[in-house]
Design a protein around this motif. Structure first.
Motif, PDB file in Angstrom:
ATOM      1  N   GLU A  32     -29.199 -39.156 -77.466  1.00  0.00           N
ATOM      2  CA  GLU A  32     -29.623 -40.229 -78.564  1.00  0.00           C
ATOM      3  C   GLU A  32     -30.556 -41.105 -77.638  1.00  0.00           C
ATOM      4  N   ALA A  33     -31.740 -41.535 -78.574  1.00  0.00           N
ATOM      5  CA  ALA A  33     -32.528 -42.672 -78.202  1.00  0.00           C
ATOM      6  C   ALA A  33     -31.781 -43.830 -78.426  1.00  0.00           C
ATOM      7  N   MET A  34     -31.799 -45.020 -77.701  1.00  0.00           N
ATOM      8  CA  MET A  34     -31.138 -45.944 -78.058  1.00  0.00           C
ATOM      9  C   MET A  34     -31.870 -47.188 -77.954  1.00  0.00           C
ATOM     10  N   GLY A  35     -31.554 -48.366 -78.942  1.00  0.00           N
ATOM     11  CA  GLY A  35     -32.326 -49.476 -79.050  1.00  0.00           C
ATOM     12  C   GLY A  35     -31.378 -50.643 -79.293  1.00  0.00           C
ATOM     13  N   TRP A  36     -31.915 -51.800 -78.928  1.00  0.00           N
ATOM     14  CA  TRP A  36     -31.634 -52.990 -79.449  1.00  0.00           C
ATOM     15  C   TRP A  36     -32.221 -53.812 -80.495  1.00  0.00           C
ATOM     16  N   PHE A  37     -31.576 -54.264 -81.280  1.00  0.00           N
ATOM     17  CA  PHE A  37     -32.169 -55.026 -82.371  1.00  0.00           C
ATOM     18  C   PHE A  37     -31.634 -56.557 -82.660  1.00  0.00           C
ATOM     19  N   ARG A  38     -32.071 -57.238 -83.384  1.00  0.00           N
ATOM     20  CA  ARG A  38     -31.491 -58.631 -83.430  1.00  0.00           C
ATOM     21  C   ARG A  38     -31.823 -59.184 -84.926  1.00  0.00           C
ATOM     22  N   GLN A  39     -31.232 -59.906 -85.084  1.00  0.00           N
ATOM     23  CA  GLN A  39     -31.169 -60.721 -86.599  1.00  0.00           C
ATOM     24  C   GLN A  39     -30.586 -62.080 -86.770  1.00  0.00           C
ATOM     25  N   VAL A  40     -31.348 -62.573 -87.330  1.00  0.00           N
ATOM     26  CA  VAL A  40     -31.058 -64.423 -87.597  1.00  0.00           C
ATOM     27  C   VAL A  40     -30.629 -64.113 -89.077  1.00  0.00           C
ATOM     28  N   ASP A  54     -33.643 -39.861 -71.977  1.00  0.00           N
ATOM     29  CA  ASP A  54     -33.454 -39.495 -70.478  1.00  0.00           C
ATOM     30  C   ASP A  54     -33.681 -40.753 -69.688  1.00  0.00           C
ATOM     31  N   GLY A  55     -33.857 -41.712 -70.396  1.00  0.00           N
ATOM     32  CA  GLY A  55     -34.344 -43.322 -69.753  1.00  0.00           C
ATOM     33  C   GLY A  55     -35.613 -43.358 -69.069  1.00  0.00           C
ATOM     34  N   LYS A  56     -36.578 -42.497 -69.228  1.00  0.00           N
ATOM     35  CA  LYS A  56     -37.878 -42.414 -68.847  1.00  0.00           C
ATOM     36  C   LYS A  56     -38.829 -43.297 -69.413  1.00  0.00           C
ATOM     37  N   THR A  57     -38.430 -43.358 -70.724  1.00  0.00           N
ATOM     38  CA  THR A  57     -39.656 -44.101 -71.387  1.00  0.00           C
ATOM     39  C   THR A  57     -38.970 -45.218 -72.052  1.00  0.00           C
ATOM     40  N   THR A  58     -39.501 -46.674 -71.905  1.00  0.00           N
ATOM     41  CA  THR A  58     -38.866 -47.568 -72.439  1.00  0.00           C
ATOM     42  C   THR A  58     -39.921 -48.283 -73.381  1.00  0.00           C
ATOM     43  N   TYR A  59     -39.596 -49.146 -74.485  1.00  0.00           N
ATOM     44  CA  TYR A  59     -40.297 -49.585 -75.445  1.00  0.00           C
ATOM     45  C   TYR A  59     -39.873 -51.275 -75.813  1.00  0.00           C
ATOM     46  N   TYR A  60     -40.556 -52.033 -75.976  1.00  0.00           N
ATOM     47  CA  TYR A  60     -40.366 -53.436 -75.924  1.00  0.00           C
ATOM     48  C   TYR A  60     -41.128 -54.177 -77.237  1.00  0.00           C
ATOM     49  N   ALA A  61     -40.485 -54.932 -77.805  1.00  0.00           N
ATOM     50  CA  ALA A  61     -41.207 -55.833 -78.843  1.00  0.00           C
ATOM     51  C   ALA A  61     -41.977 -56.878 -77.982  1.00  0.00           C
ATOM     52  N   ASP A  62     -42.978 -57.361 -78.566  1.00  0.00           N
ATOM     53  CA  ASP A  62     -43.773 -58.358 -78.064  1.00  0.00           C
ATOM     54  C   ASP A  62     -42.813 -59.633 -77.900  1.00  0.00           C
ATOM     55  N   SER A  63     -41.826 -59.882 -78.753  1.00  0.00           N
ATOM     56  CA  SER A  63     -41.199 -61.161 -78.518  1.00  0.00           C
ATOM     57  C   SER A  63     -40.362 -61.253 -77.350  1.00  0.00           C
ATOM     58  N   LEU A  64     -39.905 -60.218 -76.794  1.00  0.00           N
ATOM     59  CA  LEU A  64     -39.407 -60.092 -75.441  1.00  0.00           C
ATOM     60  C   LEU A  64     -39.862 -59.525 -74.214  1.00  0.00           C
ATOM     61  N   LYS A  65     -40.972 -58.923 -74.765  1.00  0.00           N
ATOM     62  CA  LYS A  65     -41.860 -58.354 -73.434  1.00  0.00           C
ATOM     63  C   LYS A  65     -41.895 -59.122 -72.066  1.00  0.00           C
ATOM     64  N   GLY A  66     -41.698 -58.295 -70.931  1.00  0.00           N
ATOM     65  CA  GLY A  66     -42.142 -59.269 -69.973  1.00  0.00           C
ATOM     66  C   GLY A  66     -40.733 -60.090 -69.400  1.00  0.00           C
ATOM     67  N   ARG A  67     -39.788 -60.315 -70.475  1.00  0.00           N
ATOM     68  CA  ARG A  67     -38.602 -61.148 -70.107  1.00  0.00           C
ATOM     69  C   ARG A  67     -37.380 -60.547 -70.396  1.00  0.00           C
ATOM     70  N   SER A  68     -37.353 -59.224 -70.611  1.00  0.00           N
ATOM     71  CA  SER A  68     -36.169 -58.313 -70.833  1.00  0.00           C
ATOM     72  C   SER A  68     -36.418 -56.781 -70.086  1.00  0.00           C
ATOM     73  N   ALA A  69     -35.377 -56.280 -70.019  1.00  0.00           N
ATOM     74  CA  ALA A  69     -35.357 -54.912 -69.603  1.00  0.00           C
ATOM     75  C   ALA A  69     -34.166 -54.201 -69.851  1.00  0.00           C
ATOM     76  N   ILE A  70     -34.496 -52.988 -70.586  1.00  0.00           N
ATOM     77  CA  ILE A  70     -33.416 -52.034 -71.247  1.00  0.00           C
ATOM     78  C   ILE A  70     -33.486 -50.971 -69.970  1.00  0.00           C
ATOM     79  N   SER A  71     -31.665 -50.531 -70.209  1.00  0.00           N
ATOM     80  CA  SER A  71     -31.665 -49.339 -69.100  1.00  0.00           C
ATOM     81  C   SER A  71     -30.573 -48.548 -69.588  1.00  0.00           C
ATOM     82  N   ARG A  72     -30.198 -47.482 -69.088  1.00  0.00           N
ATOM     83  CA  ARG A  72     -29.074 -46.756 -69.719  1.00  0.00           C
ATOM     84  C   ARG A  72     -28.599 -45.891 -68.705  1.00  0.00           C
TER      85      ARG A  72
END
Length: 122
Positions: A32-40, A54-72
């Motif tokens: 499975e590809a895994m994602g984090w989402f948020r909602q207010v 396989d953890g080789k490719t990550t994707y980030y929204a602009d809102s948290l890009k540079g301030r976050s890191a996803i891993s598995r």
């Protein structure tokens, strides 16, 4: 079938850090590809970060890009989101989600956790 349980949310001050974790169960987690989402309240659920199977490719929204890191860790069936330099506007319920494809749109995710609340105080 994949079951997801998030943890790690809480109250943090402006500029602080949090590490969210998502524990998955089910035989297909590694596929499975895994994602984090948020909602207010009153707003649509939005994509935050994603990682392919396989953890080789990550994707980030602009809102948290540079301030976050996803891993598995597929050996432990976990996916994590490290968030730094948090701002009050990052306050939201954060959800872990899984999908058989790395197309990170809320409607395209197949499995969801219950969410964990992140509150950033100013």
């Amino acid at each position: 079938q994949v079951q997801l349980v998030e943890s790690g949310g809480g109250l943090v001050q402006d500029g602080g850090s949090l590490r969210l974790s998502c524990a998955a169960s089910g035989r297909t987690f590694r596929n499975e590809a895994m994602g984090w989402f948020r909602q207010v309240p009153g707003k649509e659920r939005e994509f935050v970060a994603g990682i392919d199977w396989d953890g080789k490719t990550t994707y980030y929204a602009d809102s948290l890009k540079g301030r976050s890191a996803i891993s598995r860790d597929n050996a432990k069936n976990t996916v994590s989101l490290q968030m730094n330099s948090l701002k009050p506007e990052d306050t939201a319920v954060y959800y872990c989600a899984a999908s058989s494809s790395a197309y990170f749109r809320p409607a395209g995710m197949e499995y969801w956790g219950e969410g964990t609340l992140v509150t950033v105080s100013s």
